[in-house]
Motif scaffolding. Structure first.
Motif, mmCIF file in Angstrom:
data_model
loop_
_atom_site.group_PDB
_atom_site.id
_atom_site.type_symbol
_atom_site.label_atom_id
_atom_site.label_comp_id
_atom_site.label_asym_id
_atom_site.label_seq_id
_atom_site.Cartn_x
_atom_site.Cartn_y
_atom_site.Cartn_z
ATOM 1 N N LEU A 439 0.853 -1.199 0.000
ATOM 2 C CA LEU A 439 0.000 0.000 0.000
ATOM 3 C C LEU A 439 0.892 1.254 0.000
ATOM 4 O O LEU A 439 1.744 1.414 0.884
ATOM 5 C CB LEU A 439 -0.894 -0.012 1.252
ATOM 6 C CG LEU A 439 -2.056 0.960 1.271
ATOM 7 C CD1 LEU A 439 -3.043 0.638 0.154
ATOM 8 C CD2 LEU A 439 -2.768 0.888 2.624
ATOM 9 N N THR A 440 0.719 2.100 -1.036
ATOM 10 C CA THR A 440 1.516 3.343 -1.107
ATOM 11 C C THR A 440 0.867 4.439 -0.281
ATOM 12 O O THR A 440 -0.367 4.473 -0.120
ATOM 13 C CB THR A 440 1.661 3.815 -2.556
ATOM 14 O OG1 THR A 440 0.359 4.097 -3.081
ATOM 15 C CG2 THR A 440 2.330 2.759 -3.413
ATOM 16 N N ALA A 441 1.692 5.285 0.289
ATOM 17 C CA ALA A 441 1.188 6.404 1.110
ATOM 18 C C ALA A 441 0.688 7.531 0.202
ATOM 19 O O ALA A 441 1.140 7.679 -0.948
ATOM 20 C CB ALA A 441 2.283 6.914 2.032
ATOM 21 N N MET A 511 -5.392 -2.920 5.663
ATOM 22 C CA MET A 511 -3.995 -2.515 5.655
ATOM 23 C C MET A 511 -3.913 -0.985 5.596
ATOM 24 O O MET A 511 -4.702 -0.337 4.909
ATOM 25 C CB MET A 511 -3.271 -3.146 4.468
ATOM 26 C CG MET A 511 -1.770 -2.991 4.536
ATOM 27 S SD MET A 511 -0.960 -3.977 3.256
ATOM 28 C CE MET A 511 0.735 -3.673 3.705
ATOM 29 N N GLN A 512 -2.926 -0.392 6.295
ATOM 30 C CA GLN A 512 -2.846 1.060 6.452
ATOM 31 C C GLN A 512 -1.436 1.525 6.082
ATOM 32 O O GLN A 512 -0.437 0.915 6.448
ATOM 33 C CB GLN A 512 -3.171 1.422 7.904
ATOM 34 C CG GLN A 512 -3.279 2.905 8.167
ATOM 35 C CD GLN A 512 -3.840 3.152 9.566
ATOM 36 O OE1 GLN A 512 -4.951 2.746 9.863
ATOM 37 N NE2 GLN A 512 -3.051 3.794 10.416
ATOM 38 N N SER A 513 -1.394 2.656 5.297
ATOM 39 C CA SER A 513 -0.083 3.211 4.921
ATOM 40 C C SER A 513 0.459 4.068 6.064
ATOM 41 O O SER A 513 -0.212 4.275 7.078
ATOM 42 C CB SER A 513 -0.211 4.062 3.657
ATOM 43 O OG SER A 513 -0.878 5.294 3.986
ATOM 44 N N GLU A 514 1.657 4.590 5.855
ATOM 45 C CA GLU A 514 2.182 5.553 6.831
ATOM 46 C C GLU A 514 1.398 6.864 6.727
ATOM 47 O O GLU A 514 0.767 7.146 5.699
ATOM 48 C CB GLU A 514 3.669 5.825 6.575
ATOM 49 C CG GLU A 514 3.939 6.468 5.211
ATOM 50 C CD GLU A 514 5.386 6.815 5.022
ATOM 51 O OE1 GLU A 514 5.982 7.348 5.979
ATOM 52 O OE2 GLU A 514 5.927 6.555 3.935
ATOM 53 N N VAL A 515 1.389 7.621 7.773
ATOM 54 C CA VAL A 515 0.716 8.931 7.784
ATOM 55 C C VAL A 515 1.716 9.982 7.267
ATOM 56 O O VAL A 515 2.841 10.075 7.770
ATOM 57 C CB VAL A 515 0.210 9.291 9.193
ATOM 58 C CG1 VAL A 515 -0.403 10.694 9.185
ATOM 59 C CG2 VAL A 515 -0.799 8.246 9.668
ATOM 60 N N VAL A 516 1.294 10.732 6.236
ATOM 61 C CA VAL A 516 2.157 11.807 5.711
ATOM 62 C C VAL A 516 1.652 13.150 6.250
ATOM 63 O O VAL A 516 0.453 13.323 6.532
ATOM 64 C CB VAL A 516 2.179 11.790 4.178
ATOM 65 C CG1 VAL A 516 2.819 10.522 3.673
ATOM 66 C CG2 VAL A 516 0.773 11.944 3.609
ATOM 67 N N SER A 517 2.564 14.086 6.374
ATOM 68 C CA SER A 517 2.223 15.387 6.991
ATOM 69 C C SER A 517 2.790 16.541 6.141
ATOM 70 O O SER A 517 3.875 16.402 5.542
ATOM 71 C CB SER A 517 2.788 15.422 8.413
ATOM 72 O OG SER A 517 2.460 16.636 9.050
ATOM 73 N N TYR A 518 2.030 17.670 6.103
ATOM 74 C CA TYR A 518 2.462 18.850 5.313
ATOM 75 C C TYR A 518 2.112 20.107 6.104
ATOM 76 O O TYR A 518 0.945 20.332 6.465
ATOM 77 C CB TYR A 518 1.759 18.859 3.957
ATOM 78 C CG TYR A 518 2.173 19.999 3.062
ATOM 79 C CD1 TYR A 518 3.288 19.893 2.257
ATOM 80 C CD2 TYR A 518 1.429 21.201 3.021
ATOM 81 C CE1 TYR A 518 3.672 20.935 1.430
ATOM 82 C CE2 TYR A 518 1.796 22.233 2.190
ATOM 83 C CZ TYR A 518 2.922 22.107 1.394
ATOM 84 O OH TYR A 518 3.299 23.145 0.565
ATOM 85 N N ASP A 519 3.152 20.943 6.399
ATOM 86 C CA ASP A 519 2.940 22.202 7.126
ATOM 87 C C ASP A 519 2.632 23.306 6.115
ATOM 88 O O ASP A 519 3.497 23.672 5.293
ATOM 89 C CB ASP A 519 4.174 22.559 7.947
ATOM 90 C CG ASP A 519 4.393 21.572 9.099
ATOM 91 O OD1 ASP A 519 3.366 21.076 9.638
ATOM 92 O OD2 ASP A 519 5.557 21.288 9.446
ATOM 93 N N PHE A 520 1.420 23.826 6.172
ATOM 94 C CA PHE A 520 0.960 24.817 5.191
ATOM 95 C C PHE A 520 1.021 26.222 5.783
ATOM 96 O O PHE A 520 0.599 26.438 6.926
ATOM 97 C CB PHE A 520 -0.473 24.494 4.769
ATOM 98 C CG PHE A 520 -1.095 25.544 3.916
ATOM 99 C CD1 PHE A 520 -0.751 25.692 2.582
ATOM 100 C CD2 PHE A 520 -2.019 26.454 4.461
ATOM 101 C CE1 PHE A 520 -1.328 26.694 1.806
ATOM 102 C CE2 PHE A 520 -2.592 27.440 3.679
ATOM 103 C CZ PHE A 520 -2.255 27.560 2.342
#
Length: 572
Positions: A439-441, A511-520
């Motif tokens: 599973l891709t993030a 199935m779960q991907s990694e959590v991605v984060s973005y500071d806006f």
């Protein structure tokens, strides 16, 4: 003419009736004067074997001086129910008593004396007759002295010729006495002659017996012997006729003993005893064992006979008895066994089932015995063969078995007593494992050329059978299936202030991907000042982004994005 009964026919008491007519010279003597004439006498044998003699139309004939014959009718002389004796082919009958002479039926005779004599009383008669099938000799004495002052003697025919049969002498027979040890039986020879007798002579030293050598016997005799020897015997009739010499090689039996049978519990068969027959040490005798299961004493007339090792299955508590008896009558001691019945053991079958939640795994649960004292072992195979104590894998507790191909699983449970359950079978179908899921993030990027907007690209699953959903938040919280906004395609999201955007992708398999984060960081529109208050008289109206007019300006004293005089401004 029918042939007269022979001696054999008489002995068999034939039911057929025979009659024979004899025609011959008849000599009649009256008071010493004799006359001759032709006559016929009929002899009949009835179904009861007895004879009747009939002299029909008997007349007294007198020759006159001129040569003529004068006939005086007497009548019919009939003697009935006469017993016959046979010797040398000649039958003899007799009579001594009174008779009634009946009237004859010869039409040439005008008068018959018989009826007249009957009025005076019975006529005393003596008769002797001897005959075969062709000849008859008969003497009749009629005493009419008291009636007519006459004695009438009648002589008929000629003496029959005796039949002289050739003498036959049977051989003696020597056999072992049945049921008696060291004893022989000698059956004497016999002669066929009625006038001769026979004597049998035997020896026990091997010599040839004769009228001057050996022991003489005239009836069947048992002889007990004390050693092995050759017994010989011959029969000799009084005429000197000799039979063949019979010979018998006797084997002496030394002190016969008979061993007792044995009764044992069969450890391999439930509720079964094994009976081992006894035996005799004699090479001449044989032995039979008799057993009972009702407590009675066995013998030749009571119980079941066996000659081989025998298993007997019993259904209740009982006493088993057995005895061995040889053909000579020798008996053994009686074996006794007191049997206690045991309720039959029941062994339940194992079970085979798919392991829940796991591919290609079966669970084999072992069977159980109904007896606490017994333990059980379950044997299983995965090649379709029949499981047994010598074939298959042994288990004593429920067991998971992983399989790698289609197969037939079989199992059986066997207790320590040897009792077996039924064989259970399970047809297993192999399930090929799936390729591990990848599973891709998701990806969060600033949308190029558009202020204050980010693009969230959804993650994807590697399995065609699965689908994936991406969840995102703009408040810095952790996204999940229950928190955030769900998207299934790449999505542009406009932001109104500085924030942290987070996203995660989850497939339908869980199935779960990694959590991605973005500071806006929020960017203000170019050429617009950021007033510090709303007191300026040049502001005509303030609206929020939903188009609602803000009447109370004090409520906007916080950092936010509003529409002022038709333009988006950030009020700090």
């Amino acid at each position: 003419m029918k042939r007269f009964l022979t001696f054999i026919s008489l002995a068999l008491c034939s039911l057929t009736t025979f009659a024979n007519d004899y025609t011959d010279k008849l000599t009649v003597t009256v008071n010493g004067e004799s006359m001759e004439q032709q006559a016929t006498i009929t002899i009949t044998q009835g179904a009861d074997g007895k004879y009747t003699l009939l002299l029909k139309n008997f007349c007294l004939e007198t020759v006159e001086e001129d040569g003529s014959v004068t006939r005086m009718g007497v009548g019919n002389i009939e003697l009935t129910d006469r017993e016959g004796t046979v010797e040398n082919g000649i039958t003899s009958i007799s009579y001594n008593g009174d008779i009634v002479i009946t009237e004859g039926d010869d039409p040439s005779v005008d008068f018959w004396m018989g009826p007249m004599l009957a009025e005076l009383g019975p006529v005393p008669i003596e008769m002797q007759a001897r005959f075969n099938d062709t000849q008859l000799y008969c003497e009749i004495h009629i005493n009419l002295m008291d009636m007519l002052g006459q004695i009438i003697d009648v002589v008929f025919g000629t003496e029959p010729e005796p039949v002289v049969e050739e003498e036959v002498l049977t051989d003696p027979v020597i056999t072992l006495k049945d049921g008696v040890v060291n004893t022989i039986h000698i059956a004497v020879g016999t002669t066929s002659s009625n006038t001769q007798t026979a004597t049998t002579y035997y020896t026990t030293n091997g010599s040839v017996p004769s009228a001057t050598n050996g022991t003489a016997i005239t009836e069947d005799t048992d002889v007990t012997l004390t050693k092995s020897c050759t017994v010989k015997a011959i029969s000799i009739s009084t005429s000197g006729l000799e039979s063949k010499v019979a010979s018998y090689n006797f084997a002496y039996t030394e002190n016969e003993t008979v061993s007792a049978p044995d009764i044992e519990l069969n450890k391999n068969k439930e509720n079964t005893v094994t009976i081992y027959p006894g035996s005799t040490n004699s090479y001449v005798e044989t032995a039979t064992t008799y057993y009972t299961i009702d407590g009675s004493w066995p013998d030749e007339n009571n119980g079941t006979a066996i000659t081989e090792v025998t298993d007997v299955t019993l259904t209740q508590d009982c006493t088993v008895r057995a005895i061995t008896i040889s053909t000579s009558g020798m008996t053994s001691a009686t074996a006794v066994y007191r049997f206690t019945y045991v309720e039959p053991e029941v062994v339940s079958a194992p079970t085979i089932a798919l392991k829940e939640g796991m591919d290609n795994v079966v669970t084999i649960s072992v069977g159980k015995s109904s007896r606490e004292a017994e333990t059980v072992t379950t044997y299983y195979t995965i090649d379709g063969s029949e499981p047994s104590a010598t074939n298959g894998t042994a288990i004593t507790a429920d067991t998971d078995v992983e399989l790698s191909e289609d197969c037939t699983v079989k199992a059986i449970t066997i207790s320590t007593s040897g009792m077996q359950s039924e064989v259970v079978s399970f047809d297993f179908t192999y399930i090929a494992p799936e390729i591990p899921e990848e599973l891709t993030a998701p990806v969060i990027t600033k949308k190029e050329g558009v202020k204050n907007t980010v693009t969230i690209s959804v993650g994807k699953t590697s399995r065609e059978t699965e689908t994936a959903t991406t969840y995102y938040t703009t408040n810095g919280s952790e996204p999940s299936a229950t928190n955030g906004t769900a998207i299934t395609a790449d999505t542009d999201v406009e932001l109104l202030e500085d924030c942290t955007v987070k996203a995660v992708t989850i497939s339908t398999s869980g199935m779960q991907s990694e959590v991605v984060s973005y500071d806006f960081t929020y960017e203000v529109e170019s050429g617009i000042k950021m007033p510090t208050s709303l007191k300026g008289r040049d502001i005509q109206a303030i609206y929020d982004l939903q188009g609602r007019k803000i009447d109370n300006r004090k409520s906007v004293n916080r950092k936010s994005l509003y529409i002022v005089n038709g333009k988006k401004v950030v009020i700090r």
